[in-house]
Design a protein around this motif. Structure first.
Motif, PDB file in Angstrom:
ATOM      1  N   PRO A 255       0.691  -1.275  -0.030  1.00  0.00           N
ATOM      2  CA  PRO A 255      -0.076   0.100  -0.117  1.00  0.00           C
ATOM      3  C   PRO A 255       0.980   1.124   0.500  1.00  0.00           C
ATOM      4  O   PRO A 255       2.031   0.917   0.234  1.00  0.00           O
ATOM      5  N   VAL A 256       0.867   2.133  -0.358  1.00  0.00           N
ATOM      6  CA  VAL A 256       0.694   3.558  -0.700  1.00  0.00           C
ATOM      7  C   VAL A 256       1.227   4.184   0.660  1.00  0.00           C
ATOM      8  O   VAL A 256       2.363   4.821   1.145  1.00  0.00           O
ATOM      9  N   TRP A 257       0.092   4.186   2.116  1.00  0.00           N
ATOM     10  CA  TRP A 257      -0.519   4.634   3.229  1.00  0.00           C
ATOM     11  C   TRP A 257       1.106   4.813   3.792  1.00  0.00           C
ATOM     12  O   TRP A 257       1.629   3.369   3.876  1.00  0.00           O
ATOM     13  N   GLY A 258       1.892   5.788   4.346  1.00  0.00           N
ATOM     14  CA  GLY A 258       3.293   4.968   5.302  1.00  0.00           C
ATOM     15  C   GLY A 258       3.985   5.090   4.463  1.00  0.00           C
ATOM     16  O   GLY A 258       4.941   4.391   5.163  1.00  0.00           O
ATOM     17  N   HIS A 259       4.144   4.928   3.056  1.00  0.00           N
ATOM     18  CA  HIS A 259       5.058   4.379   2.736  1.00  0.00           C
ATOM     19  C   HIS A 259       6.586   5.111   1.962  1.00  0.00           C
ATOM     20  O   HIS A 259       6.301   6.204   1.221  1.00  0.00           O
ATOM     21  N   GLY A 260       7.524   5.779   2.733  1.00  0.00           N
ATOM     22  CA  GLY A 260       8.693   6.000   1.938  1.00  0.00           C
ATOM     23  C   GLY A 260       8.322   7.883   2.370  1.00  0.00           C
ATOM     24  O   GLY A 260       7.659   7.934   2.984  1.00  0.00           O
ATOM     25  N   VAL A 261       8.717   8.713   1.595  1.00  0.00           N
ATOM     26  CA  VAL A 261       9.069   9.489   1.719  1.00  0.00           C
ATOM     27  C   VAL A 261       8.319  11.020   0.663  1.00  0.00           C
ATOM     28  O   VAL A 261       9.065   9.737  -0.639  1.00  0.00           O
ATOM     29  N   PRO A 262       7.189  11.623   1.105  1.00  0.00           N
ATOM     30  CA  PRO A 262       6.882  11.958  -0.225  1.00  0.00           C
ATOM     31  C   PRO A 262       7.599  12.930  -1.270  1.00  0.00           C
ATOM     32  O   PRO A 262       8.695  13.252  -0.885  1.00  0.00           O
ATOM     33  N   GLU A 263       6.986  13.021  -2.775  1.00  0.00           N
ATOM     34  CA  GLU A 263       8.387  13.351  -3.556  1.00  0.00           C
ATOM     35  C   GLU A 263       7.635  14.862  -3.798  1.00  0.00           C
ATOM     36  O   GLU A 263       6.749  14.212  -4.690  1.00  0.00           O
ATOM     37  N   PRO A 264       7.614  16.073  -3.512  1.00  0.00           N
ATOM     38  CA  PRO A 264       6.598  16.695  -4.120  1.00  0.00           C
ATOM     39  C   PRO A 264       6.571  17.597  -5.546  1.00  0.00           C
ATOM     40  O   PRO A 264       7.704  16.956  -6.592  1.00  0.00           O
ATOM     41  N   TYR A 265       5.649  17.398  -5.902  1.00  0.00           N
ATOM     42  CA  TYR A 265       6.064  17.368  -7.804  1.00  0.00           C
ATOM     43  C   TYR A 265       6.147  18.846  -7.909  1.00  0.00           C
ATOM     44  O   TYR A 265       6.191  19.813  -7.090  1.00  0.00           O
TER      45      TYR A 265
END
Lengths: 134, 134
Positions: free
Chosen positions: A111-121
Motif C-alpha cells: 500500500p502507498v500509505w505510510g510508504h517512504g517519503v513523498p516527492e513533491p511535484y
C-alpha cells in the motif's frame, strides 16, 4: 443552509494536496507526491468519519464521483490498477483515496500509505496533471 | 443463468479466510488473522477488478452490503475505526476489505496490508467471531 455550508477541509489534507476540482458533493484533491497518481475525494459534509455515515440522499452522488475519478486516474499514462480506500486512521475527516498504481511503482505491490517519503511535484508537473484530472 | 453463476472465489482468498456468510451479492469472508477484525466482501460477479466496473443494477446492493458489514465490524469489542478499501494489487478479483482498527493495534496507524505476519485464529476464537459477524 445546505448540508455543505459548515464544511471545512482538514488542515492536513489542505497542506498535503493540490486542489483539482469542486464536484457537486466532493472536493477533488491531488496528493503532492509525484511517486503515485494519488487523488483524494472529500465530501463537503461536516462531521463524517465513515462511508456508512453518508446520508442516503448523498450516497449515489459520492459513488458517482468516485467512479468518475477512478476512470480519470485509470486513463493516466502508466496507471494499470486502482486502489480505492477510506482509511482515516490519522485524519478522521471522511476522505476517499483513489490511487493509480502499476507494477514497479515505489510501493508496489504494497500500500502507498505510510510508504517512504513523498516527492513533491514540480510546479509544471502539478499543473499538467491538474489539467488532465479536472 | 444469473450473473453470479460463473463466479469462483479466488484461491488465495479461499486459502486465507474463513467463510462467514453469503449475502445477496457478496460472499463475506474473515481473514484468518487474529490481530485485526478483518473482513472481506467479494461480489459473486465474474471478471471484475475495479469498483467502477460493477454493473449499475448491482451497485446499490454492493454499497448496502459494505454498510451492513461496516456496522457489524464497528460493533465488535475494541473496534474504533474502519478501513474500507478495494486494492487488489496481488489478487485481482474485486474484493473489498472492511477492517476494524483501534489505536495500538498491531499496525496502527499504518495500513494492515503487508504488515507483519498473520496470526491465525484458534478454532474457538474463529467460531465465536463468525457467529457475531454472520
Amino acid at each position: 443552509m445546505s448540508d455543505t455550508d459548515a464544511f471545512e477541509l482538514h488542515p492536513v489534507l489542505a497542506r498535503d494536496t493540490h486542489r483539482v476540482a469542486t464536484f457537486e458533493l466532493c472536493e477533488l484533491l491531488l496528493m503532492n507526491d509525484a511517486r503515485f497518481a494519488w487523488t483524494i475525494l472529500v465530501p463537503r459534509l461536516p462531521g463524517l468519519e465513515h462511508l456508512h455515515e453518508i446520508p442516503q440522499r448523498h450516497r449515489g452522488r459520492l459513488y458517482d464521483e468516485i467512479d468518475r475519478v477512478s476512470r480519470r486516474v485509470l486513463a493516466l499514462p502508466g496507471v494499470e490498477k486502482l486502489n480505492v480506500a477510506a482509511l482515516g486512521n490519522i485524519v478522521r475527516q471522511l476522505h476517499v483515496h483513489v490511487v493509480g498504481r502499476h507494477p514497479g511503482d515505489a510501493a508496489w505491490p504494497g500500500p502507498v500509505w505510510g510508504h517512504g517519503v513523498p516527492e513533491p511535484y514540480t510546479a509544471a508537473a502539478a499543473a499538467a496533471l491538474l489539467r488532465r484530472l479536472a
